[in-house]
Design an enzyme around this catalytic site. Sequence first.
Site, PDB file in Angstrom:
ATOM      1  N   GLU A  43      40.833  33.712  32.225  1.00 51.52           N
ATOM      2  CA  GLU A  43      42.265  34.043  32.089  1.00 51.52           C
ATOM      3  C   GLU A  43      43.074  32.770  31.792  1.00 51.52           C
ATOM      4  O   GLU A  43      42.800  31.708  32.334  1.00 51.52           O
ATOM      5  CB  GLU A  43      42.751  34.659  33.410  1.00 51.52           C
ATOM      6  CG  GLU A  43      44.193  35.133  33.401  1.00 51.52           C
ATOM      7  CD  GLU A  43      44.610  35.736  34.751  1.00 51.52           C
ATOM      8  OE1 GLU A  43      43.946  35.464  35.779  1.00 51.52           O
ATOM      9  OE2 GLU A  43      45.603  36.483  34.764  1.00 51.52           O
ATOM     10  N   LYS A 114      47.128  42.543  30.449  1.00 49.80           N
ATOM     11  CA  LYS A 114      46.927  42.749  31.898  1.00 49.80           C
ATOM     12  C   LYS A 114      47.908  43.798  32.425  1.00 49.80           C
ATOM     13  O   LYS A 114      49.121  43.683  32.232  1.00 49.80           O
ATOM     14  CB  LYS A 114      47.144  41.409  32.605  1.00 49.80           C
ATOM     15  CG  LYS A 114      46.823  41.378  34.088  1.00 49.80           C
ATOM     16  CD  LYS A 114      47.037  39.956  34.648  1.00 49.80           C
ATOM     17  CE  LYS A 114      46.560  39.792  36.066  1.00 49.80           C
ATOM     18  NZ  LYS A 114      46.730  38.405  36.565  1.00 49.80           N
ATOM     19  N   CYS A 155      41.605  39.790  35.784  1.00 47.45           N
ATOM     20  CA  CYS A 155      41.841  39.242  37.124  1.00 47.45           C
ATOM     21  C   CYS A 155      42.286  40.276  38.164  1.00 47.45           C
ATOM     22  O   CYS A 155      41.483  41.050  38.651  1.00 47.45           O
ATOM     23  CB  CYS A 155      42.818  38.070  37.019  1.00 47.45           C
ATOM     24  SG  CYS A 155      42.712  36.946  38.436  1.00 47.45           S
TER      25      CYS A 155
HETATM   26  N1  LIG Z   1      45.098  35.791  40.143  1.00 50.89           N
HETATM   27  C1  LIG Z   1      45.033  37.122  40.113  1.00 50.89           C
HETATM   28  O1  LIG Z   1      45.536  37.750  39.187  1.00 50.89           O
HETATM   29  C2  LIG Z   1      44.349  37.901  41.198  1.00 50.89           C
HETATM   30  C3  LIG Z   1      43.835  37.233  42.413  1.00 50.89           C
HETATM   31  O2  LIG Z   1      43.716  36.021  42.533  1.00 50.89           O
HETATM   32  C4  LIG Z   1      43.480  38.142  43.527  1.00 50.89           C
HETATM   33  O3  LIG Z   1      43.497  39.369  43.315  1.00 50.89           O
HETATM   34  O4  LIG Z   1      43.196  37.667  44.623  1.00 50.89           O
END
Ligand SMILES: NC(=O)CC(=O)C(=O)O
Length: 270
Positions: A43, A114, A155
């Site tokens: 990401e 996302k 993520c």
């Molecule tokens: N950084 C994210 O988008 C998600 C994350 O770090 C988590 O769900 O914990």
Amino acid sequence: MTKILAAVVQLQSTEEKSRNVDAAARLVTEAAQRGASFVALPELFNCIGRWEAVVAAAEPISGPTSQRMSELAANLGITLLAGSIAEQSEVAGKIYNTSLLFGPDGQQLACYRKRHLFDVDVPDKVTVRESEFVMPGAEIVGTTLPDFTLGQSICYDLRFPELFRALADRRADVIAVPAAFAFGTGCDHWEVLLRARAIENQAFVIAPNQHGRHTPTLQSYGRSMIVDPWGTVLATAADGESLALAELDFQRLQDIRRHLPALSHRRDGQ
Ligand SMILES: NC(=O)CC(=O)C(=O)O
């Protein structure tokens, strides 16, 4: 073809775009030289840090980062998931967190934004308000490639099993989770969630993560991994900027689905 070699690229990206894109290109090239035909980046691989810097670094989909990734995929003859980049949006001061997929001829095959934004306040672990800077995506994206169908997520989406089930409904054999998963949550949740999503949807899960400190208050967990549909971790990246490679055996995927046909035992009318 029933088997391919896949790779996840782990980066410790910064706010310095040219450094990050060069690091990504170097590791993608190494993965291809080691035989990977499908390579995935994490990401915000081209710029991560203070949200103001990420927003300032945003590009249109056809911008320089995506052009470089398209050329890289074509030169190496691989399918490349360009983890995510900050994409300029129609709203001033806000971006989309966007993952692009390029085929071996460099053509853009898919674009996923996302859907779930990381707005959390976990004392002593992580405080983020992604929605102040990022607009949520609307579409669920599954793309049929010559060897497999790819489902996309990013993520925090990992915490929403209904998205993964929707991707399973689109016949995803492989689900990508490019991430900058927080260190504070990753220690306890990253591997468990990845393995759960792989087992319950009977799909390979390909999860390239960021690793290390990006700013004094932003640290990613690392442990980029490739998980098979049985929930077995096939490969894990070492700390730092590194690669993890694993064979995806689609015959094994079909065998698991045949022997344990849980997806056909659902009681919700699917
Ligand atoms: N950084 C994210 O988008 C998600 C994350 O770090 C988590 O769900 O914990």
